[in-house]
Design a protein around this motif. Structure first.
Motif, PDB file in Angstrom:
ATOM      1  N   GLN A 124       0.852  -1.185   0.000  1.00  0.00           N
ATOM      2  CA  GLN A 124       0.000   0.000   0.000  1.00  0.00           C
ATOM      3  C   GLN A 124       0.891   1.239   0.000  1.00  0.00           C
ATOM      4  O   GLN A 124       1.604   1.493   0.972  1.00  0.00           O
ATOM      5  CB  GLN A 124      -0.917   0.000   1.227  1.00  0.00           C
ATOM      6  CG  GLN A 124      -1.976  -1.085   1.183  1.00  0.00           C
ATOM      7  CD  GLN A 124      -2.956  -1.009   2.345  1.00  0.00           C
ATOM      8  OE1 GLN A 124      -2.814  -0.189   3.245  1.00  0.00           O
ATOM      9  NE2 GLN A 124      -3.961  -1.870   2.315  1.00  0.00           N
ATOM     10  N   ASN A 125       0.859   1.945  -1.114  1.00  0.00           N
ATOM     11  CA  ASN A 125       1.725   3.113  -1.289  1.00  0.00           C
ATOM     12  C   ASN A 125       3.186   2.775  -0.996  1.00  0.00           C
ATOM     13  O   ASN A 125       3.913   3.546  -0.360  1.00  0.00           O
ATOM     14  CB  ASN A 125       1.250   4.261  -0.406  1.00  0.00           C
ATOM     15  CG  ASN A 125      -0.133   4.743  -0.795  1.00  0.00           C
ATOM     16  OD1 ASN A 125      -0.439   4.881  -1.977  1.00  0.00           O
ATOM     17  ND2 ASN A 125      -0.980   4.972   0.193  1.00  0.00           N
ATOM     18  N   GLY A 126       3.597   1.597  -1.448  1.00  0.00           N
ATOM     19  CA  GLY A 126       4.977   1.175  -1.305  1.00  0.00           C
ATOM     20  C   GLY A 126       5.323   0.494  -0.004  1.00  0.00           C
ATOM     21  O   GLY A 126       6.455   0.020   0.163  1.00  0.00           O
ATOM     22  N   VAL A 127       4.385   0.395   0.925  1.00  0.00           N
ATOM     23  CA  VAL A 127       4.659  -0.167   2.249  1.00  0.00           C
ATOM     24  C   VAL A 127       4.092  -1.589   2.339  1.00  0.00           C
ATOM     25  O   VAL A 127       2.921  -1.811   2.008  1.00  0.00           O
ATOM     26  CB  VAL A 127       4.032   0.711   3.353  1.00  0.00           C
ATOM     27  CG1 VAL A 127       4.259   0.098   4.729  1.00  0.00           C
ATOM     28  CG2 VAL A 127       4.611   2.113   3.285  1.00  0.00           C
ATOM     29  N   PRO A 128       4.894  -2.566   2.779  1.00  0.00           N
ATOM     30  CA  PRO A 128       4.377  -3.943   2.907  1.00  0.00           C
ATOM     31  C   PRO A 128       3.198  -4.008   3.868  1.00  0.00           C
ATOM     32  O   PRO A 128       3.167  -3.308   4.894  1.00  0.00           O
ATOM     33  CB  PRO A 128       5.578  -4.723   3.467  1.00  0.00           C
ATOM     34  CG  PRO A 128       6.774  -3.929   3.076  1.00  0.00           C
ATOM     35  CD  PRO A 128       6.334  -2.493   3.109  1.00  0.00           C
ATOM     36  N   VAL A 129       2.235  -4.853   3.548  1.00  0.00           N
ATOM     37  CA  VAL A 129       1.076  -5.072   4.406  1.00  0.00           C
ATOM     38  C   VAL A 129       1.279  -6.365   5.190  1.00  0.00           C
ATOM     39  O   VAL A 129       2.107  -7.209   4.824  1.00  0.00           O
ATOM     40  CB  VAL A 129      -0.215  -5.142   3.560  1.00  0.00           C
ATOM     41  CG1 VAL A 129      -0.475  -3.804   2.876  1.00  0.00           C
ATOM     42  CG2 VAL A 129      -0.146  -6.264   2.529  1.00  0.00           C
TER      43      VAL A 129
ATOM     44  N   SER B 216       6.249  -2.641  -3.787  1.00  0.00           N
ATOM     45  CA  SER B 216       6.854  -2.238  -2.531  1.00  0.00           C
ATOM     46  C   SER B 216       8.125  -1.432  -2.763  1.00  0.00           C
ATOM     47  O   SER B 216       8.891  -1.705  -3.686  1.00  0.00           O
ATOM     48  CB  SER B 216       7.167  -3.465  -1.684  1.00  0.00           C
ATOM     49  OG  SER B 216       7.688  -3.083  -0.431  1.00  0.00           O
ATOM     50  N   HIS B 217       8.347  -0.444  -1.903  1.00  0.00           N
ATOM     51  CA  HIS B 217       9.583   0.330  -1.916  1.00  0.00           C
ATOM     52  C   HIS B 217      10.614  -0.340  -1.012  1.00  0.00           C
ATOM     53  O   HIS B 217      10.270  -1.061  -0.075  1.00  0.00           O
ATOM     54  CB  HIS B 217       9.341   1.746  -1.396  1.00  0.00           C
ATOM     55  CG  HIS B 217       8.373   2.527  -2.211  1.00  0.00           C
ATOM     56  ND1 HIS B 217       7.788   3.697  -1.759  1.00  0.00           N
ATOM     57  CD2 HIS B 217       7.872   2.329  -3.450  1.00  0.00           C
ATOM     58  CE1 HIS B 217       6.983   4.189  -2.687  1.00  0.00           C
ATOM     59  NE2 HIS B 217       7.012   3.372  -3.724  1.00  0.00           N
ATOM     60  N   PHE B 218      11.887  -0.091  -1.287  1.00  0.00           N
ATOM     61  CA  PHE B 218      12.920  -0.515  -0.352  1.00  0.00           C
ATOM     62  C   PHE B 218      13.674   0.728   0.116  1.00  0.00           C
ATOM     63  O   PHE B 218      14.905   0.809   0.074  1.00  0.00           O
ATOM     64  CB  PHE B 218      13.860  -1.536  -0.986  1.00  0.00           C
ATOM     65  CG  PHE B 218      14.437  -2.488   0.033  1.00  0.00           C
ATOM     66  CD1 PHE B 218      13.668  -3.525   0.544  1.00  0.00           C
ATOM     67  CD2 PHE B 218      15.729  -2.338   0.502  1.00  0.00           C
ATOM     68  CE1 PHE B 218      14.173  -4.392   1.500  1.00  0.00           C
ATOM     69  CE2 PHE B 218      16.250  -3.190   1.457  1.00  0.00           C
ATOM     70  CZ  PHE B 218      15.472  -4.225   1.958  1.00  0.00           C
TER      71      PHE B 218
END
Length: 359
Positions: free
Chosen positions: A40-45, A82-84
């Motif tokens: 969600q917006n690059g953040v893991p759920v 996902s972003h890192f």
């Protein structure tokens, strides 16, 4: 010994430990990276943590994460990627890493930049950002759009890969893999179809591999000598209709450049087909032979209609070191356990519906 017993003994090789000077694994089964796009917006759920933990608990020795975007505004092609980078995303990945480690499994993030695969519109982060690539050529259409990268932007993206790799080390990951496949930015530099540059980053093979080598070199400098750095590439080039490398000589030049830059491990697809005309060896086997590096072999392993035995025999024959299973593990988290326990009839087969849930 019966044929059945022989087959069972051979399959056991997939579940033997693997030891490398920089990386020890409980089994030789690798979960290959497959895009999921559930962030969600690059953040893991939280569902992503359960997804990886379940596979780690079922005989997987190493997980290569889904492709994760490095810190460049045009790196992601979907808000579900996902972003890192960034506190929230990195905290999420730290929790995933810890959950995987609870089962003795190891994990590496697959660092990625979509390049010219970034859509022009739709549900994308930073929608005002144009797609970037070596020459502004869309690999799917061959048409020009987006931006041809300046040297300054190249340096910025190289730095973003290095920063992401350093974050992986700090978070406790067991290495990093750089994605030179999936038709992403790194592969777009490698391919003459999408790299029409006339400067030092284009032209012949040494020029086209320069961007990848600079990323590897920067990553190695960021993480130190002891941290494993892997590189994934796709020799076949299905999207372009011709192979990336035309001969063992070209492959040797390509691999030598990457090894000198700092690659410890290669992941290579095409395990089921000969790499070159007149040779029975697959691309992973040639990669191991020419690079003298450990090789993760991938390419449709475990899918319905295929046999696992020839690939396990490749392990036994030292043609490659590890086997990566992607879509089969996507469909059934217990695939490894069921294979080890000879419960193949219980395996949930991969189908197009497998993409529709994160189980």
């Amino acid at each position: 010994m019966t044929t059945e017993a022989l087959c069972l003994r051979e399959i056991d090789a997939l579940f033997e430990p693997y030891a490398h000077r920089k990386l020890s694994l409980p089994t030789r089964l690798v979960m290959a990276s497959v895009p999921r796009l559930y962030a969600q917006n690059g953040v893991p759920v939280p569902e992503m943590l359960r997804y990886y933990r379940r596979r780690a608990e079922n005989q997987v020795g190493l997980i290569i994460s889904e492709p994760v975007a490095v810190n460049d505004p045009a790196a992601a092609g979907d808000s579900g990627m996902s972003h890192f980078y960034g506190g929230a995303a990195l905290r999420g990945w730290k929790h995933i890493c810890q959950a995987v480690h609870a089962s003795r499994c190891r994990i590496m993030p697959l660092l990625h930049h979509v390049g010219m695969l970034r859509p022009q519109r739709g549900d994308i982060p930073n929608p005002s950002e144009m797609a970037i690539g070596p020459s502004g050529i869309d690999p799917q259409t061959g048409g020009r759009r987006g931006e041809s990268m300046s040297r300054e932007r190249i340096r910025s993206v190289v730095s973003a890969f290095a920063s992401a790799a350093y974050s992986a080390k700090v978070l406790g990951f067991d290495g990093v893999e750089i994605n030179g496949a999936h038709a992403g930015l790194v592969e777009q530099f490698l391919r003459p179809e999408t790299n029409r540059r006339t400067d030092e980053y284009g032209g012949d093979l040494p020029g086209r591999v320069r961007f990848a080598c600079q990323i590897i070199h920067a990553v190695r400098k960021a993480v130190g000598r002891a941290f494993p750095v892997a590189f994934r590439y796709s020799p076949a080039g299905e999207l372009w209709g011709k192979p990336l490398l035309e001969s063992p000589h070209e492959m040797e030049l390509f691999l030598n450049a990457l090894c000198e830059a700092g690659v410890d491990i290669f992941e290579c697809d095409g395990v089921s087909t000969p790499a070159f005309r007149g040779s029975p060896l697959s691309a992973p086997a040639w990669t191991r032979l020419l690079s003298h590096r450990p090789v993760i072999a991938s390419g449709g392993i475990g899918l319905p209609g295929g046999s696992l035995l020839p690939h396990v025999r490749g392990l036994l024959g030292l043609r490659f070191d590890l086997l990566a299973v992607g879509r089969a593990l996507l469909a059934d988290a217990e695939w490894g356990t069921k294979v080890r326990e000879s419960r193949e009839a219980d395996i949930v087969p991969f189908s197009s519906r497998s993409w529709l849930h994160l189980d």
